[in-house]
Enzyme design. Structure first.
Site, short mmCIF file in Angstrom:
data_model
loop_
_atom_site.label_atom_id
_atom_site.label_comp_id
_atom_site.label_asym_id
_atom_site.label_seq_id
_atom_site.Cartn_x
_atom_site.Cartn_y
_atom_site.Cartn_z
N LYS A 26 73.57 67.62 14.36
CA LYS A 26 74.24 68.03 13.13
C LYS A 26 74.84 66.80 12.46
O LYS A 26 75.43 65.95 13.13
CB LYS A 26 75.33 69.05 13.47
CG LYS A 26 76.09 69.62 12.27
CD LYS A 26 77.10 70.66 12.75
CE LYS A 26 77.90 71.27 11.61
NZ LYS A 26 78.87 72.29 12.09
N SER A 66 81.04 78.17 14.02
CA SER A 66 79.85 77.48 13.51
C SER A 66 78.79 77.20 14.56
O SER A 66 77.65 76.89 14.22
CB SER A 66 80.25 76.16 12.84
OG SER A 66 81.09 76.41 11.72
N SER A 92 78.48 76.58 10.18
CA SER A 92 78.05 75.48 9.35
C SER A 92 76.88 74.71 9.95
O SER A 92 76.25 73.90 9.28
CB SER A 92 79.23 74.52 9.13
OG SER A 92 79.69 73.99 10.37
#
Length: 573
Positions: free
Chosen positions: A76, A174, A150
């Protein structure tokens, strides 16, 4: 041909017997990423230039010394990877780190190959997967639906077979919401169990690094490498993982739960089926009042804790207001505009401590099970109402880190054929081994019947795909007398099952497939075939192969045979 199921176990076996090399795996991933038309999964996509040093290093070492030898993973883009820009989905914010985050370095040292950096809701603010200037990340199973945030890019990259596992982060859900929406396992370890050094902070005291994978064992293979205290990380602490064990009791909510979105009824039905399976299991059930979880969650967004988000990036937002995604800017501004007195902060801390104590006592030697989300949304619905859709997605996740709980998101059922339903298991921070134990128990008994009518049947060319997905043959039967079977004009020839008014009964085999494997299996099915509901002779509807009606225009009707196995003129290679 390379097996597209990139589980760690599959790759390790292939490396050990010499049928695959890391170079071949990376080559295949690069091609699949290039072939994928939606380019929003990656912010920094994989390239041979960047990956060559990692591959060449592995070619010079003994694989036995590296527990994750040749295992590809994605990162990420709020987690540092040395010499690769970290953007947090904000181009102006980008910086080039001189060292990798602790978790990334530990994975590389174990032989894993970082493939690329993935898209996210900007500054990890959101649970939707649409809040990025790099574009919307579409759901891996149904592109009309959100992917969850996210950590959207990491989850979708794993679900699409671009990596064996993906790193995400989790402050309020997330690392769990994207797992549920893309039919993955998502492990959120205890606070501090995995170092967060090298991670762009959201709420620094609550942030966790997480992992997505298609198989339960894979998340714990990663955990075994990255877990452990880092003296250079102020939030790090020693939280060892004891041997897996089932809890003494499974806690379920006695309160009515809220379901939402276009699949609300289907989600509720999937939850009820899941509860029934848990009640029929071997672990005793205790029903508890979970309303206090929402009180804890409110402290994160409706109390003084919201200021921690502003403290992390407020100066940047003030200096670059036009560079912030609209919804993100609105939320961050609201956090700054809310002012609290010091007494209110201490009141919130004291109330939260009381709620933590309650959770610690209630979950002693126990695991709480909740839906990961109460529904999902289409991308269009999320765009039209970005605030409330996001709030509802966090209904069953926001409390977790505030209460110092560990969690793992687990695939549990399906709302519809292409809309998965997942649950989350919660434990005390010091009893994570109970999550692994219960998740393993659920995985072993958590299958879905799949009807196959052609090449995937026993003895045919694609039976190996069923076995690779750990599916087991259940029984042979026929469909209801409402189907036609066609020999499609494909190479090799394939059967097409179509429901029609003048149908007959067609032979099928029903296999029990682990739900965790279903998403990867469906990705391998080429058009014009797909998965949908197939009615059996006994009236039961199960997931099975169906065919697009347009495809039968050039096909041969072979319904008279009663099934693919009896087609005398067709040779299957």
């Amino acid at each position: 041909m390379m097996n597209p199921l990139l589980s760690i176990n599959n790759l390790q076996q292939a490396y050990a017997d010499g049928s695959l090399t890391p170079r071949q795996v990376v080559t295949d991933i690069l091609q699949r990423v290039e072939d994928y038309t939606a380019s929003t999964v990656f912010i920094v996509p994989p390239t041979w230039e960047r990956l060559t040093p990692y591959v060449e290093k592995l070619e010079r070492v003994n694989m036995q010394n590296f527990p994750l030898y040749g295992i590809p993973f994605v990162i990420k883009d709020n987690i540092d990877w040395v010499d690769v820009d970290t953007t947090a989905a904000c181009p102006t914010y980008a910086y080039t780190p001189t060292e990798s985050a602790t978790v990334v370095q530990r994975l590389i040292d174990a032989g894993a190959i970082p493939i690329g950096k993935t898209n996210l809701d900007q500054f990890a603010t959101g649970l939707i997967g649409t809040r990025s200037p790099y574009g919307v990340v579409k759901n891996a199973l149904n592109e009309e639906l959100i992917s969850g945030g996210s950590s959207s890019g990491s989850a979708v990259a794993v679900a699409l077979g671009f990596a064996s596992f993906g790193l995400g982060t989790d402050t309020a859900g997330s690392g769990r919401v994207p797992a549920a929406l893309n039919e993955l396992y998502g492990l959120k370890p205890s606070l501090g169990a995995w170092p967060v050094k090298g991670v762009v902070p959201a709420c620094e005291s609550l942030d966790c690094v997480t992992v997505f994978a298609t198989e339960l064992q894979d998340v714990y293979s990663v955990d075994a490498v990255v877990r452990g205290e880092d003296a250079a990380d102020i939030w790090s602490r020693a939280v060892p993982l004891a041997p897996a064990a089932n809890p003494a009791v499974v806690c379920l909510p006695k309160n009515d739960l809220t379901f939402f979105g276009p699949y609300a009824h289907e989600y509720e039905a999937a939850w009820n089926r899941t509860v029934q399976r848990l009640e029929n299991g071997n672990v005793p059930i205790r029903y508890i009042d979970v309303t206090y979880l929402q009180e804890a969650a409110a402290i994160l967004y409706d109390g003084p804790w919201i200021a921690e988000r502003w403290s992390a990036i407020g100066d940047f937002v003030e200096d670059h207001p036009d560079e912030i995604f609209d919804v993100t800017r609105q939320l961050l501004r609201e956090s700054e505009n809310q002012t609290y007195r010091a007494t209110e902060l201490f009141q919130a801390m004291h109330r939260l401590q009381a709620l933590k104590k309650r959770a610690m006592l209630e979950l002693e030697n126990a695991v709480l099970v909740l839906p990961t989300t109460g529904g999902t949304w289409t991308i269009q619905q999320a765009k039209e109402d970005p605030i409330s859709t996001n709030q509802q997605l966090g209904l069953y996740t926001n409390h977790c880190n505030l209460l110092d709980l560990a969690a793992i998101a687990v695939p549990a059922d399906h709302a519809t054929a292409d809309v998965p339903f997942g649950i989350t298991l919660f434990s005390r921070f010091d009893e994570e081994h109970l999550l692994k134990g219960l998740a393993t128990t659920i995985e072993r008994g958590n299958t879905i019947p799949v009807a196959v009518c052609g090449l995937h049947m026993r003895g045919f060319a694609l039976e190996h795909q069923m076995l690779e997905c750990q599916a087991t043959f259940a029984y042979q039967t026929t469909t209801a007398s409402t189907y036609r079977l066609y020999q499609l004009a494909t190479q090799p020839a394939k059967p097409g099952l179509v429901r029609g008014a003048d149908g007959v009964a067609i032979e099928v085999e029903v296999w029990d497939m682990p739900i965790a494997q279903l998403g990867a299996f469906m990705q391998r099915i080429p058009a014009p075939l797909g998965m949908g509901k197939v009615q059996l002779a006994n009236g039961l509807e199960v997931l099975g192969f169906i065919c697009e009606p347009d495809a039968i225009e050039q096909a041969l009707d072979i319904s008279y045979t009663g099934g693919w196995r009896y087609l005398e003129t067709t040779s299957i290679e």
